[in-house]
Design a protein around this motif. Sequence first.
Motif, PDB file in Angstrom:
ATOM      1  N   LYS A  90      44.354  28.261  31.955  1.00  0.00           N
ATOM      2  CA  LYS A  90      45.678  28.883  31.988  1.00  0.00           C
ATOM      3  C   LYS A  90      45.583  30.391  31.775  1.00  0.00           C
ATOM      4  O   LYS A  90      46.230  31.187  32.481  1.00  0.00           O
ATOM      5  CB  LYS A  90      46.554  28.236  30.905  1.00  0.00           C
ATOM      6  CG  LYS A  90      48.010  28.651  30.934  1.00  0.00           C
ATOM      7  CD  LYS A  90      48.781  27.874  29.866  1.00  0.00           C
ATOM      8  CE  LYS A  90      50.240  28.294  29.833  1.00  0.00           C
ATOM      9  NZ  LYS A  90      50.995  27.540  28.787  1.00  0.00           N
ATOM     10  N   VAL A  91      44.744  30.798  30.809  1.00  0.00           N
ATOM     11  CA  VAL A  91      44.552  32.231  30.535  1.00  0.00           C
ATOM     12  C   VAL A  91      43.866  32.908  31.722  1.00  0.00           C
ATOM     13  O   VAL A  91      44.243  34.012  32.142  1.00  0.00           O
ATOM     14  CB  VAL A  91      43.719  32.422  29.249  1.00  0.00           C
ATOM     15  CG1 VAL A  91      43.334  33.889  29.073  1.00  0.00           C
ATOM     16  CG2 VAL A  91      44.500  31.931  28.038  1.00  0.00           C
ATOM     17  N   ALA A  92      42.856  32.248  32.291  1.00  0.00           N
ATOM     18  CA  ALA A  92      42.107  32.828  33.410  1.00  0.00           C
ATOM     19  C   ALA A  92      42.979  33.016  34.643  1.00  0.00           C
ATOM     20  O   ALA A  92      42.823  33.987  35.387  1.00  0.00           O
ATOM     21  CB  ALA A  92      40.902  31.946  33.745  1.00  0.00           C
ATOM     22  N   VAL A  93      43.914  32.090  34.884  1.00  0.00           N
ATOM     23  CA  VAL A  93      44.840  32.216  36.016  1.00  0.00           C
ATOM     24  C   VAL A  93      45.677  33.477  35.875  1.00  0.00           C
ATOM     25  O   VAL A  93      45.910  34.207  36.857  1.00  0.00           O
ATOM     26  CB  VAL A  93      45.734  30.959  36.128  1.00  0.00           C
ATOM     27  CG1 VAL A  93      46.870  31.189  37.122  1.00  0.00           C
ATOM     28  CG2 VAL A  93      44.903  29.755  36.548  1.00  0.00           C
ATOM     29  N   ARG A  94      46.128  33.769  34.660  1.00  0.00           N
ATOM     30  CA  ARG A  94      46.895  34.998  34.422  1.00  0.00           C
ATOM     31  C   ARG A  94      46.023  36.230  34.665  1.00  0.00           C
ATOM     32  O   ARG A  94      46.470  37.214  35.244  1.00  0.00           O
ATOM     33  CB  ARG A  94      47.450  35.020  32.999  1.00  0.00           C
ATOM     34  CG  ARG A  94      48.562  34.010  32.750  1.00  0.00           C
ATOM     35  CD  ARG A  94      49.375  34.395  31.513  1.00  0.00           C
ATOM     36  NE  ARG A  94      48.556  34.482  30.321  1.00  0.00           N
ATOM     37  CZ  ARG A  94      48.362  33.476  29.478  1.00  0.00           C
ATOM     38  NH1 ARG A  94      48.924  32.298  29.710  1.00  0.00           N
ATOM     39  NH2 ARG A  94      47.614  33.636  28.406  1.00  0.00           N
ATOM     40  N   MET A  95      44.766  36.155  34.228  1.00  0.00           N
ATOM     41  CA  MET A  95      43.859  37.285  34.406  1.00  0.00           C
ATOM     42  C   MET A  95      43.595  37.576  35.888  1.00  0.00           C
ATOM     43  O   MET A  95      43.378  38.729  36.274  1.00  0.00           O
ATOM     44  CB  MET A  95      42.533  37.009  33.702  1.00  0.00           C
ATOM     45  CG  MET A  95      42.616  36.995  32.194  1.00  0.00           C
ATOM     46  SD  MET A  95      41.013  36.649  31.433  1.00  0.00           S
ATOM     47  CE  MET A  95      41.411  36.890  29.698  1.00  0.00           C
ATOM     48  N   ALA A  96      43.600  36.536  36.709  1.00  0.00           N
ATOM     49  CA  ALA A  96      43.328  36.716  38.133  1.00  0.00           C
ATOM     50  C   ALA A  96      44.366  37.623  38.783  1.00  0.00           C
ATOM     51  O   ALA A  96      44.056  38.338  39.747  1.00  0.00           O
ATOM     52  CB  ALA A  96      43.289  35.362  38.835  1.00  0.00           C
ATOM     53  N   LYS A  97      45.583  37.615  38.274  1.00  0.00           N
ATOM     54  CA  LYS A  97      46.646  38.427  38.858  1.00  0.00           C
ATOM     55  C   LYS A  97      46.528  39.895  38.481  1.00  0.00           C
ATOM     56  O   LYS A  97      47.163  40.755  39.095  1.00  0.00           O
ATOM     57  CB  LYS A  97      48.017  37.898  38.414  1.00  0.00           C
ATOM     58  CG  LYS A  97      48.244  36.419  38.737  1.00  0.00           C
ATOM     59  CD  LYS A  97      48.023  36.119  40.216  1.00  0.00           C
ATOM     60  CE  LYS A  97      48.188  34.644  40.525  1.00  0.00           C
ATOM     61  NZ  LYS A  97      47.844  34.351  41.946  1.00  0.00           N
ATOM     62  N   SER A  98      45.724  40.188  37.488  1.00  0.00           N
ATOM     63  CA  SER A  98      45.494  41.575  37.072  1.00  0.00           C
ATOM     64  C   SER A  98      44.297  42.146  37.821  1.00  0.00           C
ATOM     65  O   SER A  98      43.581  41.422  38.516  1.00  0.00           O
ATOM     66  CB  SER A  98      45.243  41.621  35.564  1.00  0.00           C
ATOM     67  OG  SER A  98      44.807  42.905  35.167  1.00  0.00           O
ATOM     68  N   ASP A  99      44.095  43.449  37.707  1.00  0.00           N
ATOM     69  CA  ASP A  99      42.926  44.075  38.334  1.00  0.00           C
ATOM     70  C   ASP A  99      42.013  44.689  37.274  1.00  0.00           C
ATOM     71  O   ASP A  99      41.088  45.428  37.598  1.00  0.00           O
ATOM     72  CB  ASP A  99      43.370  45.153  39.334  1.00  0.00           C
ATOM     73  CG  ASP A  99      42.366  45.339  40.460  1.00  0.00           C
ATOM     74  OD1 ASP A  99      41.720  44.356  40.860  1.00  0.00           O
ATOM     75  OD2 ASP A  99      42.223  46.475  40.942  1.00  0.00           O
ATOM     76  N   SER A 100      42.278  44.362  36.000  1.00  0.00           N
ATOM     77  CA  SER A 100      41.493  44.930  34.908  1.00  0.00           C
ATOM     78  C   SER A 100      40.168  44.192  34.748  1.00  0.00           C
ATOM     79  O   SER A 100      39.991  43.075  35.240  1.00  0.00           O
ATOM     80  CB  SER A 100      42.285  44.851  33.602  1.00  0.00           C
ATOM     81  OG  SER A 100      43.492  45.581  33.698  1.00  0.00           O
TER      82      SER A 100
END
Length: 692
Positions: free
Chosen positions: A346-356
């Motif tokens: 769940k956390v990784a899915v959110r991270m995928a939407k970022s470019d950081s």
Amino acid sequence: MMKTIAVVAVHKDFAEFIKADLEKYFSSYAKIRAYAEEEIDSMEEIPEEFVVMSALTVFRKVQPKMKEHALTQVISFAVSRDNLAKLSQVPTDQKVLMVNVDYKMCMQVIAQIYELGYRDFDFVPYYGEEESRDKSIKTAVTPDEMAMMPKDMERIIDIGGRPIDINCIVELANKMGIEDIFDSPQAKAARKRFATASFGIDRVLSDTKDKNEQIKTLVELIQDGIILTDSAGTVLLSNKKARSILKTEIDGFNADELLPDLPITVEAETTSNKVVVVDGKDIVVDVSPIISDDRYTGNIITLKSFEETEEKQHGIRAQIARAGHGARYTFGDIVGLSSQIQECVKVAVRMAKSDSSVLIMGESGTGKEVFAQSIHNGSDRSKRNFVALNCAAIPEHLLESELFGYEEGAFTGARKGGKIGYFELAHQGTIFLDEIGEMPLTLQSKLLRVLEEKTVTRIGASKLIDVDVRIIAATNKNLLELVEAKEFREDLYYRINVLPLYIPPLRERIDDLRPLMNTFMDSMGKKMIFSDEAAKRLLAHRWKGNVRELKNVIEYLDSLGKRLIEKEDLPASIFAAPVQRISAVSTKRAAKEDRGGDFRDVVFGWWNDRELIANILLALLEAAESGRKIGRRQLETVLQQKGFLYTEAEIRTCLSKLSGLGFVRSQHGRGGSTILPKGKELLTELMELMGE
């Protein structure tokens, strides 16, 4: 200082012909020598610094004989303007043979004649195939290849030998650093002989002022945007691609209005790779003047979308590396029912939407690269390269060249032509730096500079190359401890640790054991049943190798060829081992707590896996008793044969530490590793501590 040019062709007379043509342009700048292909065979090295060849087939044969830094030019030929008048003798109401040395050369001449605007001829290629020749054809055209001419031709039109294409002259001059190649009277006279496609198009346009349908068809077939203007800059003809790029109907407008950042001057200068902005989008523009009868009559303007050019380069970069750099895993491939792994996804899915930047932390074998690939595939960069690099698997002296690339001759052993680096390959995509804690401090500073400036410089070069790359790093170490120990840069740590992701070990999510086992068995096409005792052993195991160790165990059990797995079938790392195999089932630590020095550091300090240390020492002892040394890969094989599933990286790290403390001696290359007396003493100590 005069430069040197070698001209190589299959036959010496053809090489002399090319040489004579080149001398009209380069006689003031270079000494030119002609070679037949057979002459090159007897030479150790071609001494000239520039090598001109008549065909790619010749290039492949002479390449091994060229100097390391020699530059090459494969030439093509054009139709002489002086011979265009002879085309009026070619009948348009019947088929005509085009006679040349091979099919490719026939088609080149036919295409050039068509491009010049002479498209009413029905040419049939002929290159010596008498059995298939249409005997009813009695007229033939040839570019001075009379030796190939059939004997029964009633009418022969020789359009003469073709001079070297002007584009090849310009390319060779650029490689030689010559700017005024057309300044000499001899070169100017030679240039007038050329009839180019520009001339043919101009002739049709200026004579008829009509958009000839055949020319329009030809222009539409070109993938780039094409605009033709008159000498005043007014657009006479354009293709759909050009109108698509500029998003407007453009015929009849002035080029200065369409491309305000690119003034078209009456000096008819050539412009290459000029980037202009139209409606907020970058467009790459080339301008080539149309010269007719030594008179400037207009321009051919070529347009390329910068985004499309980048897309093509993305594919080309992967091809240069001769390997695909893609990510095959997605979040759907991550197996697990436990709340821990579900939260992690769940956390990784959110991270995928970022470019950081992302820092993935977890023990070895937890699936850090699977998460890295899934994050890439879930991001806006998914159509670009995913480039993975293990910082611990590549020797320090090679790691920099792999990351940043190098120029030809940058160091001893650098391959001809240089090499593109991983950062360039990952442009607009993702670079995955696994085991980043193993990266040397010197490279950490260079990596930090790349992240901050978004540019790289190849080894041996001074040119800055812009890169747009997302960083995903992974480590099984505590980087903060490395920072405190001055083994990892603090500024780099905070630069890559923008989005931290921790993957729990398998022992903390034991509910995922059965789903993972089923997944691995399904991938092997085999279903195994486990006895109660075997299942209990698997559930009780600590799984220090995590998911990777579990997969290895399933593969090991599959190799047994059994459907029912009993506890005795489990590998030694899980079940009690045979004689001379060491198990970590119990530890008599208290009895040896008073042992100091390096022994205490090993047994109770820097390395938790005493089982790995003991098994490596035991394998080295057995090798020493048989009078041989053993390397890392051999160690890995020996331990696997005994049922212990360790990776080469784990073995390498352990050997390095044991060597540093004087327990073993490890040599570079094929020297292998040897157990020392101190190591034998440590082995005895560990066996006592870990014995049943």
